[in-house]
Every structure is written in C-alpha cells, then in structure tokens.
Design an enzyme around this catalytic site. Structure first.
Site, PDB file in Angstrom:
ATOM      1  N   GLU A   1       0.810  -1.227   0.000  1.00 30.94           N
ATOM      2  CA  GLU A   1       0.000   0.000   0.000  1.00 30.94           C
ATOM      3  C   GLU A   1       0.842   1.274   0.000  1.00 30.94           C
ATOM      4  O   GLU A   1       0.664   2.152   0.851  1.00 30.94           O
ATOM      5  CB  GLU A   1      -0.958  -0.017   1.209  1.00 30.94           C
ATOM      6  CG  GLU A   1      -1.881  -1.225   1.185  1.00 30.94           C
ATOM      7  CD  GLU A   1      -2.768  -1.352   2.426  1.00 30.94           C
ATOM      8  OE1 GLU A   1      -2.765  -0.439   3.253  1.00 30.94           O
ATOM      9  OE2 GLU A   1      -3.458  -2.380   2.539  1.00 30.94           O
TER      10      GLU A   1
ATOM     11  N   ASN B   1       2.004  -5.217  -3.128  1.00 30.87           N
ATOM     12  CA  ASN B   1       0.607  -5.536  -2.808  1.00 30.87           C
ATOM     13  C   ASN B   1      -0.186  -4.254  -2.511  1.00 30.87           C
ATOM     14  O   ASN B   1       0.314  -3.375  -1.800  1.00 30.87           O
ATOM     15  CB  ASN B   1       0.605  -6.430  -1.551  1.00 30.87           C
ATOM     16  CG  ASN B   1      -0.754  -7.008  -1.217  1.00 30.87           C
ATOM     17  OD1 ASN B   1      -1.423  -7.575  -2.078  1.00 30.87           O
ATOM     18  ND2 ASN B   1      -1.177  -6.882   0.039  1.00 30.87           N
TER      19      ASN B   1
ATOM     20  N   ASP C   1     -12.229 -10.464  -0.254  1.00 36.11           N
ATOM     21  CA  ASP C   1     -13.494 -10.602   0.470  1.00 36.11           C
ATOM     22  C   ASP C   1     -14.514  -9.692  -0.193  1.00 36.11           C
ATOM     23  O   ASP C   1     -14.160  -8.671  -0.772  1.00 36.11           O
ATOM     24  CB  ASP C   1     -13.368 -10.380   1.991  1.00 36.11           C
ATOM     25  CG  ASP C   1     -12.822  -9.037   2.403  1.00 36.11           C
ATOM     26  OD1 ASP C   1     -12.636  -8.155   1.541  1.00 36.11           O
ATOM     27  OD2 ASP C   1     -12.588  -8.850   3.615  1.00 36.11           O
TER      28      ASP C   1
HETATM   29  O1  G3I Z   1      -4.832  -8.125  19.210  1.00 31.19           O
HETATM   30  C1  G3I Z   1      -5.368  -6.893  19.705  1.00 31.19           C
HETATM   31  C2  G3I Z   1      -6.104  -7.113  20.976  1.00 31.19           C
HETATM   32  O2  G3I Z   1      -5.217  -7.580  21.956  1.00 31.19           O
HETATM   33  C3  G3I Z   1      -6.760  -5.797  21.390  1.00 31.19           C
HETATM   34  O3  G3I Z   1      -7.537  -6.013  22.525  1.00 31.19           O
HETATM   35  C4  G3I Z   1      -7.639  -5.275  20.300  1.00 31.19           C
HETATM   36  C5  G3I Z   1      -8.267  -3.928  20.639  1.00 31.19           C
HETATM   37  O4  G3I Z   1      -8.315  -3.061  19.536  1.00 31.19           O
HETATM   38  O5  G3I Z   1      -6.856  -5.117  19.133  1.00 31.19           O
HETATM   39  C6  G3I Z   1      -6.294  -6.319  18.656  1.00 31.19           C
HETATM   40  O6  G3I Z   1      -5.552  -6.044  17.500  1.00 31.19           O
HETATM   41  C7  G3I Z   1      -6.300  -5.780  16.346  1.00 31.19           C
HETATM   42  C8  G3I Z   1      -5.822  -6.734  15.258  1.00 31.19           C
HETATM   43  O7  G3I Z   1      -6.444  -6.434  14.046  1.00 31.19           O
HETATM   44  C9  G3I Z   1      -6.116  -8.185  15.616  1.00 31.19           C
HETATM   45  O8  G3I Z   1      -7.485  -8.395  15.708  1.00 31.19           O
HETATM   46  C10 G3I Z   1      -6.048  -4.345  15.905  1.00 31.19           C
HETATM   47  O9  G3I Z   1      -6.608  -3.456  16.842  1.00 31.19           O
HETATM   48  C11 G3I Z   1      -6.650  -4.116  14.555  1.00 31.19           C
HETATM   49  O10 G3I Z   1      -6.241  -2.824  14.090  1.00 31.19           O
HETATM   50  C12 G3I Z   1      -6.145  -5.144  13.568  1.00 31.19           C
HETATM   51  O11 G3I Z   1      -6.787  -4.939  12.345  1.00 31.19           O
HETATM   52  C13 G3I Z   1      -6.143  -5.501  11.226  1.00 31.19           C
HETATM   53  C14 G3I Z   1      -5.899  -4.440  10.178  1.00 31.19           C
HETATM   54  O12 G3I Z   1      -5.326  -5.048   9.033  1.00 31.19           O
HETATM   55  C15 G3I Z   1      -4.982  -3.369  10.679  1.00 31.19           C
HETATM   56  O13 G3I Z   1      -4.650  -2.481   9.679  1.00 31.19           O
HETATM   57  C16 G3I Z   1      -7.037  -6.593  10.669  1.00 31.19           C
HETATM   58  O14 G3I Z   1      -7.134  -7.678  11.597  1.00 31.19           O
HETATM   59  C17 G3I Z   1      -6.475  -7.113   9.354  1.00 31.19           C
HETATM   60  O15 G3I Z   1      -7.409  -7.947   8.741  1.00 31.19           O
HETATM   61  C18 G3I Z   1      -6.194  -5.950   8.427  1.00 31.19           C
HETATM   62  O16 G3I Z   1      -5.606  -6.460   7.255  1.00 31.19           O
HETATM   63  C19 G3I Z   1      -5.301  -5.505   6.232  1.00 31.19           C
HETATM   64  C20 G3I Z   1      -4.096  -6.011   5.484  1.00 31.19           C
HETATM   65  O17 G3I Z   1      -3.036  -6.256   6.389  1.00 31.19           O
HETATM   66  C21 G3I Z   1      -3.654  -5.027   4.420  1.00 31.19           C
HETATM   67  N1  G3I Z   1      -4.768  -4.707   3.544  1.00 31.19           N
HETATM   68  C22 G3I Z   1      -5.998  -4.296   4.179  1.00 31.19           C
HETATM   69  C23 G3I Z   1      -6.436  -5.325   5.202  1.00 31.19           C
HETATM   70  C24 G3I Z   1      -7.766  -4.961   5.795  1.00 31.19           C
HETATM   71  O18 G3I Z   1      -7.707  -3.772   6.531  1.00 31.19           O
END
Ligand code: G3I
Length: 448
Positions: free
Chosen positions: A158, A201, A268
């Site tokens: 990105e 990517n 998705d």
């Molecule tokens: O693990 C912590 C947890 O301990 C905490 O209590 C909780 C509270 O916010 O957060 C948890 O972490 C989260 C993590 O996902 C795991 O669930 C983060 O806040 C959250 O920001 C994170 O989001 C991820 C996101 O990327 C961040 O940018 C998504 O799971 C993930 O699917 C998403 O993936 C991205 C790709 O890497 C790049 N392209 C877009 C895609 C979708 O946004």
C-alpha cells in the site's frame, strides 16, 4: 406430469442462462471436492488469511485444513508484531502459523515487510540514515528467519495514494527516503531470500484507474531496469460501493504481460446469497483466465472473525457453514460439492457434480451432472440431502425416492439410464430454503 416437467425444464434453462459467467461444471471423473484441491488441479493455490489465536478452535482448524492449501498470517508478520522494539524480534505467533501450514503442506504468503500501517512509533522517529538501516535490517532479519519457508512476500504494501493523483502515499519511508525506498526494499529482500517470490501488494488497484496505473508504471520500470520483482498482489476487498470492476481480468492481464505473476491476495466481498456468489465467481473466473494468476487468498476463514464481520464477506458463515459463494467458487474451480466418484458393478463408475443454477428469495435450483467414467454404464443413483427446514419441492429429469425424513432423496434415471463412457446427463431440483440457504450434500454417484 408432462406439463410439470416441461415447466420445470423452462425454469432450469432460465436458471442456467442466469448463471452464465459463474457456471463451470467439473468435467473430470476425479474432480476434487475442496477449494485447495480444485485450485491445485488448475495449477493454482487457494489460500486464506489466518490468525494464530484461532488455530486452537476445532472448527476453525478443520475448515482451514480441509479447504485451503495456502495461508497468509493476517497480522502476525507485520512490523508491530515482529519488531515492536528495535532489534528485538518476536516470531512466536507467526511461527505458529508457519509450522501449522508446513505440517499440512500449505504454501505461506509473508505479509508484510514494509508498510506505513501497523508500524511501531519508534520507526517514525528515526532520522534518514537510521531509518534506511532499520528498514533493511527488518527485511533481512525477518526474511532470514523464514528463509525457505515462504512462497511469496508482500515486500512493500500500500505505497500509493487513493484517488486520481497516482502519487506515493506519505509514510516515514516515503517522506524520508523518497521514491527509491521501494526499489531498495526489493533489492534487500532478494538478497535475504532469493527463493521467495517478491510482491508489491495494494488495494483499489483491482481495475484500471489512476492508482493501478501508477503501480503499473512502477512495475514496468522495475522490470526494465532489473529491479527484482516477481509478483503483484491485488487485495480485492469488494462491497456494493466498490464492486468487482468490469475490467478486473483485463487489469490482471496487463500486469501479467509485464512479466510478473499476479495474485489475488485479500479477497473478500461484502453481501450475501447469489449476488455475493456471482461476484466471487467473477473473481475466480478472471484469475483462471489469466495464466500468470498464481492463486487466490481470501481474507479469513469465516465471517465470524473477518476484519469486517458485519459485512459477512467470506465463504463460510459464522457457524462454518458453506455459503452460496462457496459453491460458486468451488464450481468455478472445477470442483464437485460433496459428490464424487462412487463404485459400481464390473468397473462401472460415475461422478456427480453439483451446481446452483439460480436463486430466489425463498428457494434455489440445483443441478447435478452425472458423468460416466471410462466405461459405459446402464444406470446410476445419486443421493441428495438437504438440511431441515429446507425441503425439495420439485425435481426434473430424474426419478426420486425419499427416505422417511423427507430430507434425503435418492435420484435414479427417468427411463433409460445408459450413458456411454465419459458421457453425461443432468437432473435438477428446487430447494425451498425456509431461511436456510446452505448447499445440499450430494452423495457419491453409484453406477450399474
Ligand atoms: O490483538 C489486539 C487485541 O489484543 C486488542 O484487545 C484489540 C483492541 O483493539 O486489538 C487487537 O488487535 C487488532 C488486530 O487487528 C487483531 O485483531 C487491531 O486493533 C486491529 O487494528 C487489527 O486490524 C487488522 C488491520 O489489518 C490493521 O490495519 C485486521 O485484523 C487485518 O485484517 C487488516 O488487514 C489488512 C491487510 O493487512 C492489508 N490490507 C488491508 C487489510 C484490511 O484492513
């Protein structure tokens, strides 16, 4: 009876026409019945994003292990997970995913080395020279740790802005190191693990637009100057505001024509039912039509744990039931839904391949293609089971018998059931859903 059959045939024909573009029947006697195996038969992988903390959930692990042959750690390889503190590397959760995948013979996509997001604060605080060395050290350390275990790395993620500018996105890397940081990251990556494919990517690059044009120019330039890049990832996060672009396949093809693989990396599609299924079918068919489209990764196993769960964008619902989109994807990949080869007398065999041909709000039509194996057959039977409260309201081109529950029908030929070796016939039925849209289970075809 005649009238009913004729009416049903008209409905079926309309259904088949309505499904043009997503309908692709398995044609071989040994068509596979999972996403991964079906994709493999087409020379592709079918992967999913995985979260380490769900691997202990039995249904999560069994769905993953049964259906997919590639994984991408959803968050565990990102900079903030691996190197939250400078030079202190934590590989625990990512290692868990990699060893699970290796134990099952799955490919692993590494995601991701250089990204503006999920970047620990200390990185942004570094001066130019320090940042350069931190970036190169991060790439080298992480890739060396996983050397030989990763199929493809998202080296840079990105890096471009949305919208019409075609400009690079502001980030500590861009702002301090300038445009050259992407090239430098790829060169460092190649030196660290020459066996891994190196990908750029991004999202909103799925059709031809200013952003994808900018990425295209960069990749073209890299290829011309010998900067090591092997693949481009198209994230493919879709919903009604951002549907599958009509030039999706053409866009994949133009990148492939530059001499790189293309990969669908985070697929998705928000929605449900046949609309969602149709969109998924477009993506799979586009990938299959581009010979350098190496594989597809969906961004999660189940709607339950999707990053946008409320949009129900995945192939398995939150109870791990297969959705209509699953059937369409499997069918487009040439797989069979639960059917497959059955035994018979004297070497006679047949296969049964299911396809959903049309969907309405209260019902859908299913069609089963019965195909003789390498010998001629004189008859066949195929069991079809629907899940209560579903019930089969109509059938055509076959003669059903029913078990006591009314949920299981065994279909036999109407009249002469002879099929020459390799020849096929179809029968169809309508399922009243009563709220449950899951696909029927098609048992093994038994030939006589
Ligand atoms: O693990 C912590 C947890 O301990 C905490 O209590 C909780 C509270 O916010 O957060 C948890 O972490 C989260 C993590 O996902 C795991 O669930 C983060 O806040 C959250 O920001 C994170 O989001 C991820 C996101 O990327 C961040 O940018 C998504 O799971 C993930 O699917 C998403 O993936 C991205 C790709 O890497 C790049 N392209 C877009 C895609 C979708 O946004």
């Amino acid at each position: 009876m005649r009238t009913r059959i004729r009416r049903a045939l008209v409905v079926t024909t309309a259904g088949v026409l309505g499904a043009v573009g997503v309908l692709s029947l398995a044609g071989t006697a040994n068509a596979a019945s999972t996403l991964g195996a079906s994709a493999a038969a087409k020379g592709r992988y079918f992967g999913t994003a995985v979260a380490a903390n769900h691997l202990g959930e039995a249904q999560y692990a069994s769905t993953l292990d049964t259906e997919f042959n590639a994984v991408t750690p959803e968050n565990e390889m990102k900079w903030d997970a691996v190197e939250a503190t400078r030079n202190s590397f934590n590989y625990g959760p990512a290692d868990q995913i990699v060893s699970h995948a290796q134990g099952k013979g799955m490919k692993v996509r590494g995601h991701t080395l250089v990204w503006y997001s999920q970047l620990p604060g200390w990185v942004g605080g570094l001066g130019t020279d320090d940042l350069r060395s931190a970036m190169n050290n991060h790439i080298t350390q992480v890739m060396t740790h996983y050397k030989g275990k990763i199929y493809a790395w998202d080296v840079v993620n990105e890096a471009f802005q949305d919208g019409s500018s075609g400009a690079r996105r502001s980030s500590p890397f861009q702002d301090k190191l300038g445009n050259g940081y992407i090239e430098e990251a790829f060169r460092t990556a190649r030196a660290a693990d020459s066996g891994a494919k190196l990908c750029y990517n991004d999202y909103n690059t799925d059709g031809q637009n200013a952003k994808s044009n900018a990425v295209y120019s960069m990749v073209k330039d890299f290829k011309q100057r010998g900067v090591p890049i092997d693949c481009v990832g198209f994230q493919s996060h879709f919903n009604s505001a951002s549907p599958v672009p009509s030039d999706y396949q053409a866009n994949l093809q133009r990148f492939a024509d530059l001499g790189v693989d293309v990969q669908i990396t985070e697929l998705d599609i928000e929605g449900s039912g046949s609309a969602q299924a149709t969109s998924y079918g477009k993506v799979v068919n586009a990938c299959l039509a581009v010979s350098r489209c190496a594989g597809i990764t969906v961004w999660g196993v189940t709607d339950k744990y999707s990053w946008r769960s409320s949009g129900t964008p995945l192939l398995f619902d939150s109870n791990y039931s297969k959705k209509p989109a699953y059937d369409t994807v499997l069918s487009a990949l040439g797989g069979t839904s639960g059917g497959g080869s059955g035994g018979g007398t004297g070497g006679a065999t047949c296969t049964a391949t299911y396809t959903r041909t049309d969907t309405w709000s209260d019902r859908f039509n299913g069609q089963v293609t019965v195909k003789a194996g390498s010998s001629a057959i004189t008859g066949w039977t195929v069991p079809v089971t629907v899940t209560s409260p579903q019930r089969i309201s109509t059938t055509w081109n076959g003669s059903p018998t029913w078990d006591g529950s009314g949920n299981v029908m065994t279909m036999k030929p109407n009249g002469n059931g002879s099929l020459a070796a390799g020849a096929s016939t179809t029968f169809g039925f309508t399922v009243m859903t009563d709220g449950n849209t899951s696909a029927p289970t098609i048992g093994a075809c038994t030939a006589s």
